[in-house]
Design a protein around this motif. Structure first.
Motif, short mmCIF file in Angstrom:
data_model
loop_
_atom_site.label_atom_id
_atom_site.label_comp_id
_atom_site.label_asym_id
_atom_site.label_seq_id
_atom_site.Cartn_x
_atom_site.Cartn_y
_atom_site.Cartn_z
N PHE A 180 0.82 -1.23 0.00
CA PHE A 180 0.00 0.00 0.00
C PHE A 180 0.84 1.27 0.00
O PHE A 180 0.31 2.38 -0.08
N SER A 182 3.17 3.49 -2.11
CA SER A 182 3.32 3.55 -3.56
C SER A 182 4.71 3.98 -4.03
O SER A 182 5.05 3.80 -5.20
N CYS A 190 3.76 5.08 6.82
CA CYS A 190 2.95 4.11 7.58
C CYS A 190 3.55 3.77 8.93
O CYS A 190 3.00 2.98 9.68
N ARG A 210 -2.22 1.58 7.62
CA ARG A 210 -2.21 1.14 6.22
C ARG A 210 -2.36 2.41 5.37
O ARG A 210 -3.35 2.60 4.66
N ASP A 212 -0.57 5.89 3.01
CA ASP A 212 0.38 6.17 1.93
C ASP A 212 0.59 7.66 1.74
O ASP A 212 0.83 8.12 0.62
#
Length: 376
Positions: A180, A182, A190, A210, A212
């Motif tokens: 998750f 990128s 995170c 979770r 980004d």
């Protein structure tokens, strides 16, 4: 739990290896804490980045003694054989147990180990968290002999949201990041923090969200924590309050649900979580040894980072120190609690078979007089 007794900060006579200013830490220990260390024939190491100390907790004749060495924001610890890795603000230090030096320290015969700094790898401020020794990521299944010592240091690179290894030509080499996340960016997206190794390779990690985006984990820190399977990049379990320190031990997956103050066992197939024991502090730092878990506890002083967690609602004052949990019974049996000088513990490690180590640091005269050369 036994009633606490006060332990003096030093119990041995001052020596060249232990020369240092007065110990600013004040602590109490339960009556059986020292005896447990002696029976297990080991020494505890812990780091506290708040106080900037690496601490050795040793026991002899029923008394506890602490040895302090100063580093810049010490955090992760990783031991393999005679080599100890210590993560700091912008570097990883490597200390070797110079067994040939230990008997020569004053007083002669008092020390059974002497950890001396040998190398330093500059990483920059990657917010390095937990570290573990393992094998090269290029090693395929079955390529590494089962008895081969681990030679690769894996580091949880929190600022770049990845696992990395070290290389002499680079600050670090990125090896893995959650699906998750990128992009590789110095944004702590995170708050990746904990690492569990299985068969010398990374297997499970923890993260506080979770997410980004830069520090995107903060709004959901009370229940957004996740446990991730590294090879599959799948979420094993979620809903944690700032989880830390996953460990694979005795065929089971253990993790600290820090914001709940709990040691838990997780079924990696179903995600089922079971609480083993609840402790009176923010749990972070975990090592298993001889049927016991040694768990680091911290108070919550920095509300911007750690405020708003479930453990704060108990109404009980939070403790800082090391709690010993009997894994067979699932109960806390002994503790060492800091009353002054320390509000947080980050990493906990055991030196097995070492009862009275010396550690040579940098802010003491002894480093100028320690020379390790091959025999002539």
């Amino acid at each position: 739990m036994n009633n606490p007794t006060v332990a003096g900060e030093e119990t041995e006579q001052p020596s060249a290896a232990d020369a240092r200013p007065a110990n600013p830490f004040r602590y109490v220990v339960s009556p059986g804490f020292a005896g447990t260390l002696e029976r297990l024939r080991g020494t505890l190491l812990l780091t506290t980045y708040q106080a900037g100390k690496l601490m050795a907790v040793r026991a002899h004749t029923g008394r506890v003694s602490t040895l302090l060495r100063t580093f810049d924001r010490p955090m992760g610890l990783a031991l393999t054989g005679d080599k100890l890795a210590l993560g700091t603000r912008n570097a990883v230090w490597f200390l070797r147990n110079a067994r040939d030096i230990a008997p020569q320290l004053d007083p002669p015969g008092a020390f059974d180990a002497c950890f001396t700094p040998r190398q330093c790898h500059i990483t920059g401020d990657i917010l390095g968290h937990e570290m573990s020794w393992g094998y090269s990521p290029e090693a395929g299944v079955g390529e590494t002999p089962p008895d081969a010592p681990p030679t690769e240091l894996w580091v949880v690179n929190t600022r770049f949201s990845c696992l990395c290894t070290l290389h002499p030509d680079y600050s670090f080499i990125p090896r893995w990041r959650p699906s998750f996340v990128s992009a590789l960016a110095a944004e702590d997206r995170c708050h990746l923090n904990g690492l569990a190794m299985v068969d010398g390779q990374p297997r499970f990690v923890t993260a506080l969200g979770r997410t980004d985006t830069p520090r995107g984990w903060k709004p959901g820190k009370a229940d957004g924590g996740v446990l991730i399977d590294v090879p599959t990049n799948e979420i094993v379990a979620d809903g944690f309050a700032m989880p830390h320190s996953p460990r694979w031990h005795a065929g089971r997956l253990w993790v600290l649900d820090s914001g709940q103050g709990e040691l838990q066992v997780v079924d990696p197939k179903t995600g089922q979580r079971d609480t083993v024991v609840r402790l009176p502090g923010y749990t972070r730092g975990l090592v298993m040894h001889e049927g016991y878990a040694f768990v680091g506890l911290s108070r919550i002083r920095e509300k911007a980072e750690f405020g708003g967690l479930p453990i704060e609602t108990s109404g009980e004052p939070l403790q800082c120190g090391i709690w010993i949990v009997d894994l067979r019974r699932g109960v806390a049996v002994e503790f060492m609690a800091f009353e002054a000088g320390c509000d947080e513990v980050f990493a906990v490690e055991v030196l097995p078979g070492i009862r009275w180590p010396a550690i040579i640091g940098f802010k003491q005269e002894t480093i100028d007089g320690i020379f390790i050369v091959p025999p002539t």
